[in-house]
Design an enzyme around this catalytic site. Sequence first.
Site, short mmCIF file in Angstrom:
data_model
loop_
_atom_site.label_atom_id
_atom_site.label_comp_id
_atom_site.label_asym_id
_atom_site.label_seq_id
_atom_site.Cartn_x
_atom_site.Cartn_y
_atom_site.Cartn_z
N LYS A 46 -44.51 -27.17 3.50
CA LYS A 46 -45.16 -26.71 4.62
C LYS A 46 -46.49 -26.63 3.55
O LYS A 46 -46.69 -26.59 2.47
CB LYS A 46 -44.45 -24.90 4.13
CG LYS A 46 -43.82 -24.64 5.53
CD LYS A 46 -44.22 -22.75 5.70
CE LYS A 46 -43.27 -22.68 7.29
NZ LYS A 46 -42.93 -20.75 7.02
N SER B 149 -49.71 -14.79 11.59
CA SER B 149 -50.92 -15.36 10.74
C SER B 149 -51.18 -17.03 11.44
O SER B 149 -52.20 -17.35 11.92
CB SER B 149 -49.85 -16.07 9.43
OG SER B 149 -49.52 -14.68 8.54
N HIS C 94 -48.11 -7.61 9.42
CA HIS C 94 -48.07 -7.28 8.68
C HIS C 94 -47.91 -5.64 7.82
O HIS C 94 -46.57 -4.74 7.07
CB HIS C 94 -47.85 -8.58 7.32
CG HIS C 94 -47.55 -9.34 7.57
ND1 HIS C 94 -48.01 -10.40 7.87
CD2 HIS C 94 -45.95 -10.02 8.39
CE1 HIS C 94 -47.57 -11.99 8.59
NE2 HIS C 94 -46.48 -11.86 8.48
N ARG D 287 -41.12 -9.07 17.08
CA ARG D 287 -42.47 -8.57 18.11
C ARG D 287 -42.20 -8.84 19.35
O ARG D 287 -42.72 -7.97 20.35
CB ARG D 287 -43.50 -9.89 17.47
CG ARG D 287 -44.20 -9.05 16.48
CD ARG D 287 -45.11 -10.44 16.02
NE ARG D 287 -44.04 -11.55 14.98
CZ ARG D 287 -44.32 -12.92 15.06
NH1 ARG D 287 -45.58 -12.71 14.37
NH2 ARG D 287 -43.43 -13.19 14.13
#
Length: 155
Positions: A41, A127, A17, A90
């Site tokens: 979440k 993450s 990030h 990515r």
Amino acid sequence: MKRAIFPGSFDPLTLGHYDIIQRGITVFDELIIAIGINAEKRYMFTLDQRKQFIQEAFKEEKKIKVLTYQGLTVDFCKKMDAGFILRGLRNPADFEFEKAIAHTNRKLSEIETVFLLTSSGKSYISSSIVRDVIRNGGDYTGLVPDTVRFQGKNE
Ligand code: ADP
């Protein structure tokens, strides 16, 4: 004035990030790092912790703001008068996922999504991998900025 939103969970902020943010501010006049709140979440770090990690990492950077939001990202963009969404890519899986979201956002609004390709050497960082390393007692410090520290049991 080119204002962009960089939305995400940032649970926690990683060097991946960090890299996208550092490069994002060379493209935009203002970058709002927007931590999305999703009631469904479960997070490892609290909202306050996630916000603080980012604020401390970029405290010298005047072009960056850190905010939280709920609901659709495009609605938050409109509220903040931001014409762009910044996302990092990515790998091909990110591309497929992001493509569908960007098309949907474009259908819902005029907002453009701008992608930056991950820097070489950072594409494996996520993450979820950082959380896994933390959960299993590994050394996560080489994967995150110095401002990110796990203080104890959050889960
Ligand atoms: P989300 O919950 O939306 O996936 P994340 O916090 O995981 O939020 O990621 C936010 C953004 O940062 C996404 O655009 C993601 O692709 C990007 N990102 C995460 N890790 C990296 C990395 N290592 N390199 C480049 N971009 C990354």
